[in-house]
Design a protein around this motif. Sequence first.
Motif, short mmCIF file in Angstrom:
data_model
loop_
_atom_site.label_atom_id
_atom_site.label_comp_id
_atom_site.label_asym_id
_atom_site.label_seq_id
_atom_site.Cartn_x
_atom_site.Cartn_y
_atom_site.Cartn_z
N GLU A 91 2.37 4.28 -1.59
CA GLU A 91 2.06 5.01 -2.82
C GLU A 91 3.29 5.25 -3.68
O GLU A 91 3.25 5.09 -4.90
CB GLU A 91 1.40 6.36 -2.47
N ASP B 289 0.81 -1.23 0.00
CA ASP B 289 0.00 0.00 0.00
C ASP B 289 0.84 1.27 0.00
O ASP B 289 0.31 2.36 0.23
CB ASP B 289 -0.94 0.00 1.21
N ARG C 69 -4.86 2.33 -11.23
CA ARG C 69 -6.19 2.18 -10.62
C ARG C 69 -6.05 1.79 -9.14
O ARG C 69 -6.87 2.20 -8.30
CB ARG C 69 -7.01 1.16 -11.39
N LYS C 70 -5.01 1.04 -8.82
CA LYS C 70 -4.74 0.71 -7.43
C LYS C 70 -4.35 1.98 -6.66
O LYS C 70 -4.80 2.20 -5.53
CB LYS C 70 -3.61 -0.32 -7.36
N LEU D 274 -5.29 4.99 -7.31
CA LEU D 274 -6.48 5.82 -7.11
C LEU D 274 -7.33 5.31 -5.95
O LEU D 274 -8.00 6.10 -5.29
CB LEU D 274 -7.31 5.85 -8.40
N LYS D 275 -7.30 4.01 -5.70
CA LYS D 275 -8.00 3.46 -4.54
C LYS D 275 -7.27 3.86 -3.25
O LYS D 275 -7.90 4.14 -2.23
CB LYS D 275 -8.10 1.95 -4.64
N LEU D 276 -5.95 3.87 -3.31
CA LEU D 276 -5.16 4.26 -2.15
C LEU D 276 -5.31 5.75 -1.84
O LEU D 276 -5.38 6.15 -0.68
CB LEU D 276 -3.68 3.93 -2.38
N ASN D 277 -5.34 6.58 -2.91
CA ASN D 277 -5.44 8.03 -2.72
C ASN D 277 -6.18 8.67 -3.89
O ASN D 277 -5.57 9.11 -4.86
CB ASN D 277 -4.04 8.64 -2.59
N PRO D 278 -7.52 8.73 -3.80
CA PRO D 278 -8.31 9.30 -4.90
C PRO D 278 -8.19 10.82 -5.02
O PRO D 278 -8.70 11.41 -5.97
CB PRO D 278 -9.74 8.89 -4.54
N TRP E 205 -4.78 10.64 -11.49
CA TRP E 205 -5.84 10.80 -12.48
C TRP E 205 -5.28 11.23 -13.83
O TRP E 205 -5.62 10.66 -14.87
CB TRP E 205 -6.86 11.84 -12.00
#
Length: 356
Positions: free
Chosen positions: A117, A115, A141-142, A144-148, A154
């Motif tokens: 980043e 996890d 995409r992983k 973005l789940k960790l830190n949107p 993005w």
Amino acid sequence: MLVLWLIIFCLILLASCLVIISCSTKLNASQNRQYMNNTNNSLLYCNNNTHEAKYRKRKQATVLISIFFIAIATVYLYKTLGFGYELNLARQLNKNISTTEFYELITDWVKHKPDNEMANWMVAKWQTQNNNFIEAEKTYRKLLKLNPNASLYWSELGQLLFLSNNNVVSAEIRKYYQVALEINTTDITALELKGIDCFARNQYKQAKLAWELALTQEVSIEGKQALKAGILQAKSKLGETVVTIPIRIHIDTTNINLKPNNRIVVFARDAGKNNLPLAVETAAANKHPVTLILNDASVSMDSKLLSEVDKVDIVARLTESSDVKSYTHEVIFRNISTNNKTQLNLTFTKDSQISE
């Protein structure tokens, strides 16, 4: 983090020392009071003094044992939280290693810290640079789940999909760069994608504005060149005045002995100022006579556009290296209007030689 742990440990050690001093001071004060109150009973004083001395030793021993256990706990937490792994990894990454070894190290980092980043982002960048778009997309995409809330993830996912989609901005890519700009209005990658998207949809003004904003943030020469080229195209589409200064260059070879590595460097800078160039073009000297054209797309370290100034000095130099400050001949045209469309003609002669 290591520094933080050391600071905490030192503060604890200092506090413990103060406790010892405080305890010792209080016991001494207590002894003095006991002595004054028991002058008629010396045996009682001696018994109390012995008891308090033993208590003081036990108190100091307790504090010292506490310090020892705090030190052990600090080292244990340091190892448990894994900061030692990051330090070792940093040492490995700073070594002169191959690209394969580099990838093995960062993938191992992800295995240890799935996890983290930074670890995942470095893997995603590697995968993108090596055209492994499918795996890179999964990694982004992983992230973005960790830190949107990270605009970078993005915009870089949008850029990745843009590259894998034959450089065409889809509705999904548009959504990603728009989300990035909602989070960070100066995200360079998102602004570049927006400019490309707007230009493709004939929205030239929006494209120009996006690229101009990106240009204020860009630091690389290649990035500046690409953005300036885009801005120049958008201006042309909008019918705006585009600065174009053609310079025809000759070399008097009867008096100048050219060497194979000789190059011609031409640049424009603010008139009367020794500022960084606004536009630069180069050519091999053996190709003379040659015409070089300075415009907003010309390579430059400065973020200002040539069209943003009224007058410039045009400097042409004959050099034997890539260093523009090291040259043998120089010709300067001063106070040239950027609206001037007439071709400038210059010749390097013996008179233009710089005395050493």
